[in-house]
Design an enzyme around this catalytic site. Structure first.
Site, short mmCIF file in Angstrom:
data_model
loop_
_atom_site.label_atom_id
_atom_site.label_comp_id
_atom_site.label_asym_id
_atom_site.label_seq_id
_atom_site.Cartn_x
_atom_site.Cartn_y
_atom_site.Cartn_z
N LYS A 173 -65.44 70.28 -39.75
CA LYS A 173 -64.49 71.34 -39.41
C LYS A 173 -64.92 72.69 -40.01
O LYS A 173 -65.82 72.74 -40.87
CB LYS A 173 -63.10 70.93 -39.89
CG LYS A 173 -62.53 69.70 -39.17
CD LYS A 173 -61.09 69.40 -39.59
CE LYS A 173 -60.53 68.20 -38.86
NZ LYS A 173 -59.09 67.97 -39.19
N TYR A 185 -57.07 68.12 -28.95
CA TYR A 185 -55.94 67.61 -29.75
C TYR A 185 -54.68 67.43 -28.91
O TYR A 185 -53.57 67.42 -29.47
CB TYR A 185 -55.67 68.55 -30.93
CG TYR A 185 -56.62 68.35 -32.10
CD1 TYR A 185 -56.67 67.14 -32.80
CD2 TYR A 185 -57.45 69.38 -32.54
CE1 TYR A 185 -57.52 66.95 -33.88
CE2 TYR A 185 -58.32 69.20 -33.62
CZ TYR A 185 -58.34 67.99 -34.29
OH TYR A 185 -59.18 67.81 -35.36
N PHE A 200 -47.40 70.37 -36.52
CA PHE A 200 -48.60 71.01 -37.07
C PHE A 200 -49.60 71.41 -35.99
O PHE A 200 -50.68 71.91 -36.30
CB PHE A 200 -49.27 70.09 -38.10
CG PHE A 200 -49.66 68.72 -37.57
CD1 PHE A 200 -50.81 68.54 -36.83
CD2 PHE A 200 -48.85 67.61 -37.82
CE1 PHE A 200 -51.18 67.29 -36.35
CE2 PHE A 200 -49.21 66.35 -37.35
CZ PHE A 200 -50.37 66.19 -36.61
N ARG A 223 -64.25 56.47 -40.78
CA ARG A 223 -62.92 56.77 -41.34
C ARG A 223 -62.89 56.49 -42.84
O ARG A 223 -62.23 57.20 -43.61
CB ARG A 223 -61.84 55.94 -40.63
CG ARG A 223 -61.70 56.23 -39.13
CD ARG A 223 -60.98 57.50 -38.82
NE ARG A 223 -59.62 57.52 -39.26
CZ ARG A 223 -58.75 58.49 -38.92
NH1 ARG A 223 -59.12 59.49 -38.12
NH2 ARG A 223 -57.53 58.48 -39.38
N THR A 264 -56.18 61.60 -44.70
CA THR A 264 -55.98 62.90 -44.05
C THR A 264 -55.70 64.00 -45.08
O THR A 264 -56.24 65.10 -44.99
CB THR A 264 -54.80 62.80 -43.06
OG1 THR A 264 -55.03 61.69 -42.19
CG2 THR A 264 -54.68 64.06 -42.23
N ARG A 322 -63.38 63.85 -47.86
CA ARG A 322 -62.23 64.75 -48.04
C ARG A 322 -61.92 64.95 -49.53
O ARG A 322 -61.54 66.06 -49.94
CB ARG A 322 -61.03 64.21 -47.27
CG ARG A 322 -61.15 64.53 -45.77
CD ARG A 322 -60.17 63.77 -44.94
NE ARG A 322 -60.09 64.28 -43.57
CZ ARG A 322 -59.54 63.60 -42.57
NH1 ARG A 322 -59.03 62.40 -42.77
NH2 ARG A 322 -59.49 64.13 -41.36
N ASN A 352 -59.27 70.09 -43.88
CA ASN A 352 -59.63 68.79 -44.48
C ASN A 352 -61.03 68.31 -44.07
O ASN A 352 -61.29 67.11 -44.01
CB ASN A 352 -58.54 67.75 -44.23
CG ASN A 352 -58.35 67.42 -42.77
OD1 ASN A 352 -59.00 68.00 -41.90
ND2 ASN A 352 -57.48 66.47 -42.48
N HIS A 356 -63.23 65.55 -38.94
CA HIS A 356 -62.47 64.73 -37.98
C HIS A 356 -63.28 63.49 -37.69
O HIS A 356 -64.51 63.55 -37.62
CB HIS A 356 -62.24 65.50 -36.68
CG HIS A 356 -61.83 64.60 -35.54
ND1 HIS A 356 -60.52 64.25 -35.34
CD2 HIS A 356 -62.56 63.93 -34.61
CE1 HIS A 356 -60.47 63.40 -34.30
NE2 HIS A 356 -61.69 63.20 -33.84
N GLU A 407 -63.32 60.98 -26.73
CA GLU A 407 -63.70 62.18 -27.49
C GLU A 407 -65.20 62.49 -27.35
O GLU A 407 -65.58 63.66 -27.28
CB GLU A 407 -63.35 61.99 -28.97
CG GLU A 407 -61.84 61.96 -29.20
CD GLU A 407 -61.45 61.75 -30.66
OE1 GLU A 407 -60.24 61.74 -30.93
OE2 GLU A 407 -62.35 61.61 -31.52
P1 RTP Z 1 -58.53 63.88 -37.70
O1 RTP Z 1 -57.86 63.54 -36.40
O2 RTP Z 1 -58.79 65.36 -37.89
O3 RTP Z 1 -59.73 63.03 -37.97
O4 RTP Z 1 -57.53 63.52 -38.90
P2 RTP Z 1 -56.59 62.28 -39.04
O5 RTP Z 1 -56.80 61.28 -37.95
O6 RTP Z 1 -56.75 61.82 -40.44
O7 RTP Z 1 -55.16 62.94 -38.88
P3 RTP Z 1 -54.25 63.12 -37.57
O8 RTP Z 1 -52.95 62.47 -37.83
O9 RTP Z 1 -55.01 62.72 -36.35
O10 RTP Z 1 -54.01 64.68 -37.56
C1 RTP Z 1 -54.99 65.58 -37.08
C2 RTP Z 1 -55.16 66.72 -38.04
O11 RTP Z 1 -53.96 67.48 -38.07
C3 RTP Z 1 -53.74 67.96 -39.38
N1 RTP Z 1 -52.47 67.47 -39.87
N2 RTP Z 1 -51.63 68.23 -40.51
N3 RTP Z 1 -49.39 69.24 -41.90
C4 RTP Z 1 -49.43 67.95 -41.55
O12 RTP Z 1 -48.53 67.17 -41.79
C5 RTP Z 1 -50.59 67.47 -40.81
N4 RTP Z 1 -50.76 66.26 -40.38
C6 RTP Z 1 -51.96 66.26 -39.78
C7 RTP Z 1 -54.85 67.46 -40.26
O13 RTP Z 1 -55.82 68.49 -40.41
C8 RTP Z 1 -55.41 66.29 -39.48
O14 RTP Z 1 -56.76 66.09 -39.78
MG MG Z 2 -56.77 61.81 -35.89
#
Ligand code: RTP
Ligand code: MG
Length: 141
Positions: free
Chosen positions: A11, A51, A59, A87, A93, A104, A114, A117, A128
């Site tokens: 990112k 997304y 968010f 992962r 996250t 991270r 963070n 992705h 994707e």
């Molecule tokens: P990613 O998709 O980026 O690999 O991350 P992830 O699966 O760990 O998290 P995901 O639930 O898919 O959320 C995508 C991205 O959104 C941001 N986020 N912010 N403020 C919040 O509560 C929140 N929750 C998620 C994070 O940057 C996350 O990587």
């Molecule tokens: Mg995700």
């Protein structure tokens, strides 16, 4: 275990920190091969499309703004159990909850910025990867 492919994005925060190489080293040391790669400054439409599953989440706008704040490094990782392995390398996250030694924990500042992705399932990985790479640009080896 099956040979898998997963999509990884370094990112804007991690690209700005100049740690692409350090993150690539972690992939390589875990046995994941980089079989496609591309640096790109995403347009708003590209980030929103990528997304789309999060469109209704609170968010979403902040996430899109962040993802278009600078160039990202996009790669396809290939290897045994690649989706889960990536992962695991990434960590939770929220970097405050990420296990020590994960990407991270070591490179991310906040849940928004963070660092990386990674696809969360084999099914989403295929979607994707196709979003960013034509099949002819992925060099399986
Ligand atoms: P990613 O998709 O980026 O690999 O991350 P992830 O699966 O760990 O998290 P995901 O639930 O898919 O959320 C995508 C991205 O959104 C941001 N986020 N912010 N403020 C919040 O509560 C929140 N929750 C998620 C994070 O940057 C996350 O990587
Ligand atoms: Mg995700």
């Amino acid at each position: 275990m099956a040979l898998e492919r997963t999509l990884s994005i370094i990112k804007p925060d991690a690209v700005a920190k100049n740690v692409i190489g350090q993150i690539y080293t972690r992939f390589e040391q875990a046995g994941l091969k980089i079989v496609a790669a591309r640096m790109k400054h995403l347009s708003r439409a590209e980030a929103e499309g990528f997304y789309a599953v999060h469109r209704e989440r609170p968010f979403f706008n902040a996430l899109v703004e962040f993802m278009i704040s600078g160039p990202v490094m996009i790669q396809v990782l290939e290897g045994e159990d690649a989706v889960r392995k990536n992962r695991e390398l990434m960590g939770a996250t929220n970097p405050k909850e990420a296990a020590p030694g994960t990407i991270r924990a070591d490179f991310a500042e906040s849940i928004d910025a963070n660092a990386v992705h990674g696809s969360d399932s084999l099914e989403n990985a295929a979607i994707e990867i196709a979003y960013f790479f034509p099949a002819t640009d992925v060099y399986s080896r």
